[in-house]
Design a protein around this motif. Sequence first.
Motif, mmCIF file in Angstrom:
data_model
loop_
_atom_site.group_PDB
_atom_site.id
_atom_site.type_symbol
_atom_site.label_atom_id
_atom_site.label_comp_id
_atom_site.label_asym_id
_atom_site.label_seq_id
_atom_site.Cartn_x
_atom_site.Cartn_y
_atom_site.Cartn_z
ATOM 1 N N THR A 1 0.545 6.307 -7.244
ATOM 2 C CA THR A 1 -0.809 5.572 -6.924
ATOM 3 C C THR A 1 -0.182 4.030 -6.872
ATOM 4 N N ALA B 1 -10.217 4.956 -2.018
ATOM 5 C CA ALA B 1 -8.637 5.147 -1.521
ATOM 6 C C ALA B 1 -8.638 4.450 -0.143
ATOM 7 N N ALA C 1 -0.828 7.733 -3.030
ATOM 8 C CA ALA C 1 -2.282 7.708 -2.972
ATOM 9 C C ALA C 1 -2.383 6.010 -3.023
ATOM 10 N N LYS D 1 -4.906 2.761 -3.726
ATOM 11 C CA LYS D 1 -6.471 2.420 -3.995
ATOM 12 C C LYS D 1 -6.416 0.854 -3.350
#
Length: 348
Positions: A123, A140, A162, A164
Motif C-alpha cells: 500500500t 483509494a 493499492a 491511498k
Amino acid sequence: MANARLQQDYAELAAAERYPMGIYLPSGGGDGANAIAFKAAAGRKKIWPGRPRRRSCRIANGRRGADSCFASVGASDGCASILFAKLQRVGGIGGRCMAYRCVLLSVFMLIAGFSHAESRKLTLCYDKYPPYAIGEFGEAASGGIKVKLLQDIGKQLDILVAVKILPWKRCLSAAKDGLVDGILPLYKTPEREQFMAFSLPVMRQYNSFLYKKSAFRGRVDWTDYQALKDHHLGMEIGSVVDKDMEAIFESAHPIERAADSITLMKMMDSGRIDLATIDSNVGKYLVNQQGVADAIGVSDVPIGKLSYAAFGFSKASGADRWVAEFNKVIEKMRKAGLLEKLETQTSK
C-alpha cells in the motif's frame, strides 16, 4: 454404496478445481474406479493412488509423503477439510486422532495462507496530484499515470497493490512511521533516504512556473530569478523546489503558500500572486482541465536541475525488501521502451 458416494465426492471436488497440484486417494477397495472418476473430472491434475491396505487420506503437493490429511495444495481455502468430512462420512478415515490432525493442520494452513497473501500486498500513498494520481483525500486512488505504473509492476511481480490519496506532508509522515509501505515515484533527497529506500529512476520530472499571462509582456527569461523577483510567487505548503530561487524571491516579497495547485490558480486569478511553482506535467494538465489556457500559461522551463523520480519504500514497514524486485521489472520496462513512452504520455 459408500464407494459410489466417495467416487461422486471426488468428482465434485475435482470439477471445482480446488486442488491444482494433485491428491492422494485413500487405499482400499475401489481405488481404481475412484482414480478414473477423479481423473476424468480433474483433467490435467495428477492422481496418486494410495498404498494397499492403508485406509488414510493423504493430500499432498504432487508428491508422496507421510500419512496426513492436509498439506499445502496452493490455496488455504478449507477444501481439504471438506474432503476430510466427506471421507469420514463414508468411512474413508478412521480414528479420532486422525480427525484432530486434519482439523489442526487445516487451520494452520488457512492462517499461513492469509499471512502469505498479506506479505504479497503493498500500500503506497501519494498526494492528490493529477495526472500522476487521481482521487479524493482519504480514499483509494481511482487512476493516474503513476498509479498505472505501480499496477503494471505489481502484475509482473504477482503482488497486490493499492494507493491511498493523502495530503503530501501526511503521506511523507505515514511512510516514515511505516503506516504505508511507500510513496509513488518522487524525488530522492538525503532527508527522505533516512526513512525510505529508493528504486531505480522511472520518470523524468521538473518544476516550472505557472504564470498569469497578463502580468508578463514580451519575451521572458524564466531562469533570470533576479528579474522575476518583483512578481509575487506562490508555492504549495511543504514544497521545496529550489532553495536559491526561493531565497531570491523572498528577498523581495514573502512567498504565498497554498494547500494545492488549484488554490494557487485561484490566487492568481484574484491577483494575489503572479506566478507559482508547479510540476510541468501537472501544470499543463490543470490548465487544460480548468479551461484557463487563455489566462494562465506554463513556462515549461525547468527550475533548477532536472530530476528523476523513483519509488520510495518505507524502511519502517519493511517494504524496502522489494527494491531489488522492483528494479528488475523497471530495468526490463526501460529496455522495452515502456518508460520512455510513459514520459511522452506525461508531457502531453
